[in-house]
Design a protein around this motif. Structure first.
Motif, PDB file in Angstrom:
ATOM      1  N   THR A   1       0.834  -1.206   0.000  1.00  0.00           N
ATOM      2  CA  THR A   1       0.000   0.000   0.000  1.00  0.00           C
ATOM      3  C   THR A   1       0.868   1.255   0.000  1.00  0.00           C
ATOM      4  OG1 THR A   1      -1.770  -1.158   1.192  1.00  0.00           O
ATOM      5  CG2 THR A   1      -1.799   1.254   1.247  1.00  0.00           C
ATOM      6  N   LYS A   2       1.925   1.226   0.798  1.00  0.00           N
ATOM      7  CA  LYS A   2       2.840   2.366   0.852  1.00  0.00           C
ATOM      8  C   LYS A   2       3.519   2.572  -0.499  1.00  0.00           C
ATOM      9  CE  LYS A   2       6.911   4.088   3.322  1.00  0.00           C
ATOM     10  NZ  LYS A   2       7.915   3.787   4.375  1.00  0.00           N
ATOM     11  N   ARG A   3       4.014   1.478  -1.092  1.00  0.00           N
ATOM     12  CA  ARG A   3       4.681   1.585  -2.394  1.00  0.00           C
ATOM     13  C   ARG A   3       3.702   2.020  -3.480  1.00  0.00           C
ATOM     14  NH1 ARG A   3       6.290  -2.907  -4.560  1.00  0.00           N
ATOM     15  NH2 ARG A   3       5.344  -4.386  -3.093  1.00  0.00           N
ATOM     16  N   HIS A   4       2.472   1.508  -3.397  1.00  0.00           N
ATOM     17  CA  HIS A   4       1.450   1.871  -4.384  1.00  0.00           C
ATOM     18  C   HIS A   4       1.126   3.359  -4.300  1.00  0.00           C
ATOM     19  CE1 HIS A   4      -2.775   2.573  -5.562  1.00  0.00           C
ATOM     20  NE2 HIS A   4      -2.504   1.743  -6.549  1.00  0.00           N
ATOM     21  N   ASP A   5       0.951   3.862  -3.075  1.00  0.00           N
ATOM     22  CA  ASP A   5       0.626   5.283  -2.897  1.00  0.00           C
ATOM     23  C   ASP A   5       1.780   6.171  -3.360  1.00  0.00           C
ATOM     24  OD1 ASP A   5      -1.775   4.485  -1.889  1.00  0.00           O
ATOM     25  OD2 ASP A   5      -1.246   4.798   0.223  1.00  0.00           O
ATOM     26  N   GLU A   6       3.005   5.749  -3.042  1.00  0.00           N
ATOM     27  CA  GLU A   6       4.173   6.520  -3.472  1.00  0.00           C
ATOM     28  C   GLU A   6       4.277   6.532  -4.993  1.00  0.00           C
ATOM     29  OE1 GLU A   6       7.364   4.596  -1.471  1.00  0.00           O
ATOM     30  OE2 GLU A   6       7.084   5.695   0.423  1.00  0.00           O
ATOM     31  N   ASN A   7       4.028   5.375  -5.598  1.00  0.00           N
ATOM     32  CA  ASN A   7       4.084   5.287  -7.058  1.00  0.00           C
ATOM     33  C   ASN A   7       2.977   6.126  -7.696  1.00  0.00           C
ATOM     34  OD1 ASN A   7       5.034   3.851  -9.615  1.00  0.00           O
ATOM     35  ND2 ASN A   7       2.884   3.253  -9.590  1.00  0.00           N
ATOM     36  N   LYS A   8       1.801   6.084  -7.092  1.00  0.00           N
ATOM     37  CA  LYS A   8       0.671   6.862  -7.608  1.00  0.00           C
ATOM     38  C   LYS A   8       0.966   8.357  -7.516  1.00  0.00           C
ATOM     39  CE  LYS A   8      -4.336   7.356  -7.045  1.00  0.00           C
ATOM     40  NZ  LYS A   8      -5.523   6.904  -6.259  1.00  0.00           N
ATOM     41  N   LYS A   9       1.557   8.774  -6.393  1.00  0.00           N
ATOM     42  CA  LYS A   9       1.903  10.186  -6.207  1.00  0.00           C
ATOM     43  C   LYS A   9       2.989  10.604  -7.199  1.00  0.00           C
ATOM     44  CE  LYS A   9       3.406  13.510  -2.694  1.00  0.00           C
ATOM     45  NZ  LYS A   9       4.463  14.080  -3.546  1.00  0.00           N
ATOM     46  N   ALA A  10       3.976   9.713  -7.402  1.00  0.00           N
ATOM     47  CA  ALA A  10       5.059  10.026  -8.336  1.00  0.00           C
ATOM     48  C   ALA A  10       4.514  10.192  -9.752  1.00  0.00           C
ATOM     49  CB  ALA A  10       6.110   8.918  -8.300  1.00  0.00           C
ATOM     50  N   GLN A  11       3.582   9.324 -10.130  1.00  0.00           N
ATOM     51  CA  GLN A  11       2.988   9.423 -11.463  1.00  0.00           C
ATOM     52  C   GLN A  11       2.157  10.700 -11.595  1.00  0.00           C
ATOM     53  OE1 GLN A  11       0.817   5.749 -12.085  1.00  0.00           O
ATOM     54  NE2 GLN A  11       2.610   4.731 -12.941  1.00  0.00           N
ATOM     55  N   ALA A  12       1.438  11.040 -10.510  1.00  0.00           N
ATOM     56  CA  ALA A  12       0.632  12.265 -10.534  1.00  0.00           C
ATOM     57  C   ALA A  12       1.535  13.495 -10.635  1.00  0.00           C
ATOM     58  CB  ALA A  12      -0.235  12.338  -9.281  1.00  0.00           C
ATOM     59  N   ASP A  13       2.652  13.477  -9.883  1.00  0.00           N
ATOM     60  CA  ASP A  13       3.602  14.598  -9.936  1.00  0.00           C
ATOM     61  C   ASP A  13       4.210  14.720 -11.324  1.00  0.00           C
ATOM     62  OD1 ASP A  13       3.083  15.106  -7.305  1.00  0.00           O
ATOM     63  OD2 ASP A  13       4.891  14.125  -6.531  1.00  0.00           O
ATOM     64  N   MET A  14       4.544  13.577 -11.909  1.00  0.00           N
ATOM     65  CA  MET A  14       5.134  13.590 -13.247  1.00  0.00           C
ATOM     66  C   MET A  14       4.130  14.134 -14.267  1.00  0.00           C
ATOM     67  SD  MET A  14       6.815  10.398 -15.349  1.00  0.00           S
ATOM     68  CE  MET A  14       7.952  10.113 -13.987  1.00  0.00           C
ATOM     69  N   LYS A  15       2.880  13.708 -14.115  1.00  0.00           N
ATOM     70  CA  LYS A  15       1.835  14.188 -15.016  1.00  0.00           C
ATOM     71  C   LYS A  15       1.637  15.687 -14.852  1.00  0.00           C
ATOM     72  CE  LYS A  15      -2.988  13.353 -16.305  1.00  0.00           C
ATOM     73  NZ  LYS A  15      -4.212  12.568 -16.003  1.00  0.00           N
ATOM     74  N   LYS A  16       1.686  16.141 -13.592  1.00  0.00           N
ATOM     75  CA  LYS A  16       1.522  17.569 -13.311  1.00  0.00           C
ATOM     76  C   LYS A  16       2.668  18.373 -13.906  1.00  0.00           C
ATOM     77  CE  LYS A  16       0.983  20.815  -9.471  1.00  0.00           C
ATOM     78  NZ  LYS A  16       0.921  20.954  -7.988  1.00  0.00           N
ATOM     79  N   GLN A  17       3.893  17.845 -13.737  1.00  0.00           N
ATOM     80  CA  GLN A  17       5.057  18.540 -14.284  1.00  0.00           C
ATOM     81  C   GLN A  17       4.996  18.606 -15.807  1.00  0.00           C
ATOM     82  OE1 GLN A  17       8.524  16.571 -12.784  1.00  0.00           O
ATOM     83  NE2 GLN A  17       8.094  17.071 -10.637  1.00  0.00           N
ATOM     84  N   THR A  18       4.565  17.507 -16.415  1.00  0.00           N
ATOM     85  CA  THR A  18       4.436  17.476 -17.876  1.00  0.00           C
ATOM     86  C   THR A  18       3.415  18.495 -18.350  1.00  0.00           C
ATOM     87  OG1 THR A  18       5.007  15.120 -17.922  1.00  0.00           O
ATOM     88  CG2 THR A  18       3.892  16.005 -19.853  1.00  0.00           C
ATOM     89  N   GLU A  19       2.297  18.581 -17.623  1.00  0.00           N
ATOM     90  CA  GLU A  19       1.249  19.534 -17.989  1.00  0.00           C
ATOM     91  C   GLU A  19       1.732  20.970 -17.803  1.00  0.00           C
ATOM     92  OE1 GLU A  19      -2.409  20.963 -19.313  1.00  0.00           O
ATOM     93  OE2 GLU A  19      -1.410  19.014 -19.490  1.00  0.00           O
ATOM     94  N   GLU A  20       2.482  21.200 -16.722  1.00  0.00           N
ATOM     95  CA  GLU A  20       3.010  22.547 -16.479  1.00  0.00           C
ATOM     96  C   GLU A  20       4.007  22.945 -17.564  1.00  0.00           C
ATOM     97  OE1 GLU A  20       4.590  22.357 -12.571  1.00  0.00           O
ATOM     98  OE2 GLU A  20       2.655  22.679 -11.566  1.00  0.00           O
ATOM     99  N   LYS A  21       4.842  21.986 -17.977  1.00  0.00           N
ATOM    100  CA  LYS A  21       5.800  22.266 -19.049  1.00  0.00           C
ATOM    101  C   LYS A  21       5.070  22.573 -20.352  1.00  0.00           C
ATOM    102  CE  LYS A  21       9.663  19.536 -17.252  1.00  0.00           C
ATOM    103  NZ  LYS A  21      10.550  18.360 -17.486  1.00  0.00           N
ATOM    104  N   ARG A  22       3.992  21.812 -20.603  1.00  0.00           N
ATOM    105  CA  ARG A  22       3.228  22.044 -21.822  1.00  0.00           C
ATOM    106  C   ARG A  22       2.600  23.435 -21.809  1.00  0.00           C
ATOM    107  NH1 ARG A  22      -1.557  22.402 -23.742  1.00  0.00           N
ATOM    108  NH2 ARG A  22      -2.499  22.199 -21.678  1.00  0.00           N
ATOM    109  N   LYS A  23       2.042  23.801 -20.647  1.00  0.00           N
ATOM    110  CA  LYS A  23       1.417  25.121 -20.530  1.00  0.00           C
ATOM    111  C   LYS A  23       2.453  26.234 -20.671  1.00  0.00           C
ATOM    112  CE  LYS A  23      -2.524  23.784 -17.640  1.00  0.00           C
ATOM    113  NZ  LYS A  23      -3.189  23.958 -16.319  1.00  0.00           N
ATOM    114  N   GLN A  24       3.636  26.021 -20.060  1.00  0.00           N
ATOM    115  CA  GLN A  24       4.686  27.034 -20.143  1.00  0.00           C
ATOM    116  C   GLN A  24       5.172  27.195 -21.576  1.00  0.00           C
ATOM    117  OE1 GLN A  24       5.755  29.034 -17.618  1.00  0.00           O
ATOM    118  NE2 GLN A  24       6.879  30.108 -19.243  1.00  0.00           N
TER     119      GLN A  24
END
Length: 226
Positions: free
Chosen positions: A176-199
């Motif tokens: 559960t801990k690894r899953h949540d960390e992985n989910k957060k990492a993927q969400a952060d990566m998606k957010k960063q990608t979206e921010e880069k696209r917007k920039q």
């Protein structure tokens, strides 16, 4: 024109048989045979747990549901085997009782055709009664042993299921801990990608806007031949 050279079969000539995948599997199975059954069981169970929690794309609830489903199926199979064992035991004892009852009935019938004294009659029926008591006493002992064995088997199964559930729960907390960390990492990566696209889009828009605001005459092409 020279005849084409026949290309040797890769599977039979390029590698020795002992290096083939089949040979590897055979060697693995041979090696496995040298492992004590209990260790094989432990290895198989560990591999099962590892496989169950190897895919972080599964939600923790999905993993738990999968484990519970397997445990329930094992319990259903165990109960089915226990029921079958009880049915077989009851069937065997009933057959023995029927045969014993028939044997005593035949003995009484044969005895009734004889001319005997009262003492002989008394002795005969006392013997029959003794045989009957011994027979049912033996059957009771067999049933007591059977029931004790069934209780031991059920206790062993429930202890095993409980131990495996405890082991699963411990591993599941880590999953559960690894899953949540992985989910957060993927969400952060998606957010960063979206921010880069917007920039990037913002930079393009700003560049276009700066060009649009310039004096149109500056943008006109220089006349040729002037």
């Amino acid at each position: 024109m020279d005849e084409p050279t026949t290309r040797p079969d890769r599977d039979t000539t390029l590698v020795d048989e002992k290096y083939s995948l089949k040979a590897d599997r055979d060697a693995f199975e041979k090696l496995r045979k040298d492992i004590p059954p209990e260790r094989q069981k432990e290895n198989d169970e560990k591999a099962f747990m590892d496989q169950l929690m190897s895919d972080l794309s599964r939600s923790p609830s999905e993993v738990r549901s999968r484990f519970s489903s397997i445990i329930n199926k094992k319990r259903e199979l165990f109960n089915k085997d226990m029921t079958k064992a009880r049915e077989e035991f009851n069937k065997t004892q009933k057959k023995e009782r029927d045969e014993f009852t028939k044997k005593q009935a035949e003995a009484r019938k044969a005895f009734s055709k004889k001319k005997v004294t009262s003492d002989e009659r008394k002795e005969f029926f006392e013997d029959l009664d003794g045989e009957r008591k011994d027979f049912y006493s033996k059957q009771k002992e067999q049933r007591d042993e059977f029931e004790a064995d069934m209780r031991d088997k059920r206790k062993n199964f429930e202890d095993y299921a409980r131990a495996k559930t405890d082991e699963f729960n411990q591993l599941h907390r880590d999953y559960t801990k690894r899953h949540d960390e992985n989910k957060k990492a993927q969400a952060d990566m998606k957010k960063q990608t979206e921010e880069k696209r917007k920039q990037l889009q913002k930079n393009i828009d700003q560049e276009y806007e700066s060009i649009r605001q310039k004096d149109p005459t500056v943008l006109e092409p220089t006349g040729l031949g002037q």
